[in-house]
Each structure stands twice: as C-alpha cells, then as structure tokens.
Design an enzyme around this catalytic site. Structure first.
Site, PDB file in Angstrom:
ATOM      1  N   ASN A  71       0.863  -1.191   0.000  1.00  0.00           N
ATOM      2  CA  ASN A  71       0.000   0.000   0.000  1.00  0.00           C
ATOM      3  C   ASN A  71       0.895   1.236   0.000  1.00  0.00           C
ATOM      4  O   ASN A  71       1.496   1.562   1.029  1.00  0.00           O
ATOM      5  CB  ASN A  71      -0.898  -0.041   1.251  1.00  0.00           C
ATOM      6  CG  ASN A  71      -1.679   1.247   1.450  1.00  0.00           C
ATOM      7  OD1 ASN A  71      -1.812   2.048   0.520  1.00  0.00           O
ATOM      8  ND2 ASN A  71      -2.203   1.444   2.652  1.00  0.00           N
ATOM      9  N   LYS A 116      -0.006   4.213  -0.109  1.00  0.00           N
ATOM     10  CA  LYS A 116      -0.710   5.374   0.471  1.00  0.00           C
ATOM     11  C   LYS A 116      -0.578   6.561  -0.499  1.00  0.00           C
ATOM     12  O   LYS A 116      -0.551   6.358  -1.707  1.00  0.00           O
ATOM     13  CB  LYS A 116      -0.185   5.700   1.870  1.00  0.00           C
ATOM     14  CG  LYS A 116      -0.101   4.458   2.756  1.00  0.00           C
ATOM     15  CD  LYS A 116       0.117   4.779   4.196  1.00  0.00           C
ATOM     16  CE  LYS A 116       0.339   3.485   4.965  1.00  0.00           C
ATOM     17  NZ  LYS A 116       0.117   3.623   6.386  1.00  0.00           N
ATOM     18  N   HIS A 175      -9.564   0.752   5.191  1.00  0.00           N
ATOM     19  CA  HIS A 175      -8.252   0.941   5.829  1.00  0.00           C
ATOM     20  C   HIS A 175      -8.436   1.845   7.057  1.00  0.00           C
ATOM     21  O   HIS A 175      -9.269   2.755   7.051  1.00  0.00           O
ATOM     22  CB  HIS A 175      -7.271   1.566   4.834  1.00  0.00           C
ATOM     23  CG  HIS A 175      -5.863   1.581   5.337  1.00  0.00           C
ATOM     24  ND1 HIS A 175      -5.409   2.523   6.226  1.00  0.00           N
ATOM     25  CD2 HIS A 175      -4.810   0.748   5.111  1.00  0.00           C
ATOM     26  CE1 HIS A 175      -4.132   2.279   6.513  1.00  0.00           C
ATOM     27  NE2 HIS A 175      -3.751   1.210   5.853  1.00  0.00           N
ATOM     28  N   GLU A 203      -6.846   4.266   8.146  1.00  0.00           N
ATOM     29  CA  GLU A 203      -6.704   5.707   7.897  1.00  0.00           C
ATOM     30  C   GLU A 203      -7.998   6.266   7.308  1.00  0.00           C
ATOM     31  O   GLU A 203      -8.381   7.397   7.584  1.00  0.00           O
ATOM     32  CB  GLU A 203      -5.495   5.960   6.970  1.00  0.00           C
ATOM     33  CG  GLU A 203      -4.193   5.753   7.725  1.00  0.00           C
ATOM     34  CD  GLU A 203      -3.007   5.377   6.872  1.00  0.00           C
ATOM     35  OE1 GLU A 203      -3.064   5.516   5.639  1.00  0.00           O
ATOM     36  OE2 GLU A 203      -2.002   4.901   7.456  1.00  0.00           O
ATOM     37  N   GLU A 210      -5.156  -5.457  10.761  1.00  0.00           N
ATOM     38  CA  GLU A 210      -4.139  -4.420  10.966  1.00  0.00           C
ATOM     39  C   GLU A 210      -4.403  -3.697  12.288  1.00  0.00           C
ATOM     40  O   GLU A 210      -5.249  -2.792  12.344  1.00  0.00           O
ATOM     41  CB  GLU A 210      -4.188  -3.400   9.831  1.00  0.00           C
ATOM     42  CG  GLU A 210      -3.918  -3.972   8.461  1.00  0.00           C
ATOM     43  CD  GLU A 210      -3.426  -2.906   7.511  1.00  0.00           C
ATOM     44  OE1 GLU A 210      -2.296  -3.032   7.036  1.00  0.00           O
ATOM     45  OE2 GLU A 210      -4.149  -1.929   7.276  1.00  0.00           O
ATOM     46  N   GLY A 232       2.468   2.112  10.753  1.00  0.00           N
ATOM     47  CA  GLY A 232       3.348   3.261  10.570  1.00  0.00           C
ATOM     48  C   GLY A 232       4.055   3.684  11.847  1.00  0.00           C
ATOM     49  O   GLY A 232       4.644   4.758  11.914  1.00  0.00           O
ATOM     50  N   SER A 273       3.595  -2.336  10.251  1.00  0.00           N
ATOM     51  CA  SER A 273       5.065  -2.265  10.355  1.00  0.00           C
ATOM     52  C   SER A 273       5.754  -3.570   9.968  1.00  0.00           C
ATOM     53  O   SER A 273       6.739  -3.979  10.598  1.00  0.00           O
ATOM     54  CB  SER A 273       5.492  -1.817  11.761  1.00  0.00           C
ATOM     55  OG  SER A 273       5.008  -0.512  12.025  1.00  0.00           O
TER      56      SER A 273
HETATM   57  C1  PEP Z   1      -0.732  -0.035   6.009  1.00  0.00           C
HETATM   58  O1  PEP Z   1      -0.736   1.096   5.553  1.00  0.00           O
HETATM   59  O2  PEP Z   1      -1.685  -0.786   5.764  1.00  0.00           O
HETATM   60  C2  PEP Z   1       0.387  -0.463   6.840  1.00  0.00           C
HETATM   61  C3  PEP Z   1       0.353  -1.656   7.391  1.00  0.00           C
HETATM   62  O3  PEP Z   1       1.418   0.434   7.015  1.00  0.00           O
HETATM   63  P1  PEP Z   1       2.866   0.147   7.675  1.00  0.00           P
HETATM   64  O4  PEP Z   1       3.390  -1.128   7.065  1.00  0.00           O
HETATM   65  O5  PEP Z   1       3.681   1.338   7.325  1.00  0.00           O
HETATM   66  O6  PEP Z   1       2.644  -0.018   9.147  1.00  0.00           O
END
Ligand code: PEP
Length: 257
Positions: free
Chosen positions: A9, A11, A98, A100, A170, A176, A216
């Site tokens: 992703n 973003k 997601h 976000e 997640e 992040g 992460s």
């Molecule tokens: C994500 O944006 O779905 C995500 C898991 O980000 P990150 O790997 O940066 O934590």
C-alpha cells in the site's frame, strides 16, 4: 491451501519518476514462486505502473489495485472514484476500510460494508481491513471490535460478499509506528478473524479466506509473522515504498509457503 499474498500500500506517495524507478527495481527481483503479489499505488498511477512493469519485464508477477472506492457506481460525488472506474483503469483489487480511511475520513462499519459490496458488484477483489486501536486493545476489547467490524459487513453486504473478500488484520497501533504485533499476538487475532468468518459464512469459507497481517511489516520481521499458521500474507505500507524491501518480504513469503 491458501496461497500467500503480499500487498504493498503506497498510500499517498509516489510520482511518475518513482513509478519508473520502482518498476525497474522490481524487474531485478526474482520470480515470486508460490506467492501472489499486489501493489496499491494512488489511483492515477495504476495504469502508468502497469505499463512500467510491462516495459521493465518485471521478474515478479504483480496485480494492481486501488486504496479506496466509493459505494456508488456514479453520481454527484466530487473527487470520488467508483469501483467500476477503478476496474476500467486496470485495477483488479481495492482496499476497503483501511484504518486511515476510518479514522481520517469518518468511514463507519456501514460505509465500509457499502464499499465492499460495490467492489464485489464491479468485479474488483476487495481487501477488507479490520483492526483495533491502542485504546481498544488496552481496554481488552480488541477481539470484540474485530468481530463487530466483520459482523456489520456480513449483515449489510451479505455473508457471500464477505466470504469472497480477503481480510487484512491491521492493529491500528502497529501501522506506521514501527511497533509490530508479535507473531503470537497476530496469530491469536487471526484465529479470532477466522472463527468469526466461520460463524458468519461457514467453515468452508473460513478455511478458504486469506487473512493478511499488516502493521510495520519489514524484511526482518516478515518471516516470523508469515510462519504463523493463520497468517496468509502481509499488507505492507512503509516498507513497500522501497522496491528492494518489498521484494525481500515477497521472498520471505515464498520461504514460508
Ligand atoms: C498499512 O498502511 O496498511 C500499513 C500496514 O502500514 P505500515 O506497514 O507502514 O505499518
């Protein structure tokens, strides 16, 4: 057997030179034997990325998708993108819900369910993101939150639509932040997801449905996470912006498969 899926992703990152550089770097990566690979760039870059990967003769077979769609096929929704349009642009997948989108754009479980249904109607493969916040985990309600997120989607969009999706677990506190769930914590929540899918959609669907971990994921922690029996792949944010790191995570999935 569930084939591992590694999704990147991006973003709201990237530009045309980045797309070209990324495709060239992936071309050097070996083939992803036994692993499905998916990239989710910002929507305007789906077609350019497809072209760049084709031109670079990328070693990895890569499917492409978008990060969000609207619940309606068309209409007066300025700035939005429908699932049909995403498909028309060459996307095969979309993320839905997601964290976000939920936190920054006010997407409720019901809105997320509408988007999942729209994606399925348009023939896009939906990846439904679920997960608890840090406050919810500390309050001991992680499991209840994730079960509710799945239950509302099944109730609004129907169990068959949920069963046709891929789920990404997640934990919001790991996205992040550099703070990853331990393999044990992730496995425990993946078991919760699968047991709720079994309740809502039946045992066959629960056995088939892929549940990805996101939060992460990096080359150095991917193998331990992917070795867990209910972790069927990874949704990768930050580390997917580096083609070499992303390819290393794909390779880790190949090793775990
Ligand atoms: C994500 O944006 O779905 C995500 C898991 O980000 P990150 O790997 O940066 O934590």
């Amino acid at each position: 057997m569930r084939k591992p899926l590694i999704a990147g992703n991006w973003k709201m990152h990237g530009d045309s030179p980045f797309v070209a550089r990324y495709a060239a770097a992936l071309a050097d990566a070996g083939p992803s034997a036994g692993v499905e690979v998916l990239l989710l760039p910002p929507a305007p870059y789906v077609a350019p990325l497809a072209q760049a990967l084709e031109a670079a003769g990328a070693g990895l077979q890569v499917a492409l998708g978008v990060q969000n769609v609207h619940g309606e096929a068309s209409g007066a929704f300025t700035g939005e993108l429908s699932a049909e349009m995403a498909r028309d642009l060459g996307a095969a997948w979309t993320l839905v819900g997601h964290s976000e989108r939920r936190a920054l754009f006010g997407e409720t479980d019901e809105v997320v369910a509408g988007k999942l249904a729209a994606a399925a109607r348009a023939g896009l493969a939906p990846m439904l993101c679920v997960g608890e916040t840090l406050a919810e985990r500390e309050a001991g309600s992680a499991e209840a939150v994730v079960r509710r997120q799945l239950r509302v989607v099944a109730g609004e969009a129907g169990p068959a639509v949920l069963a046709s999706a891929t789920v990404a677990y997640e934990p919001v506190w790991a996205i992040g932040t550099g703070r990853t769930a331990t393999p044990g914590q992730a496995q425990a929540m993946h078991e919760v997801v699968r047991s709720e899918i079994e309740t809502l959609c039946g045992a066959d669907a629960a056995g088939r449905l892929r549940v990805l971990y996101g939060g992460s994921v990096k080359p150095d922690n991917a193998a331990a996470l992917l070795a867990q029996p209910d972790i069927d792949g990874a949704l990768v944010g930050g580390a997917s912006l580096d083609a070499d790191s992303f390819a290393a995570i794909v390779a880790a999935a190949g090793g775990a498969a």
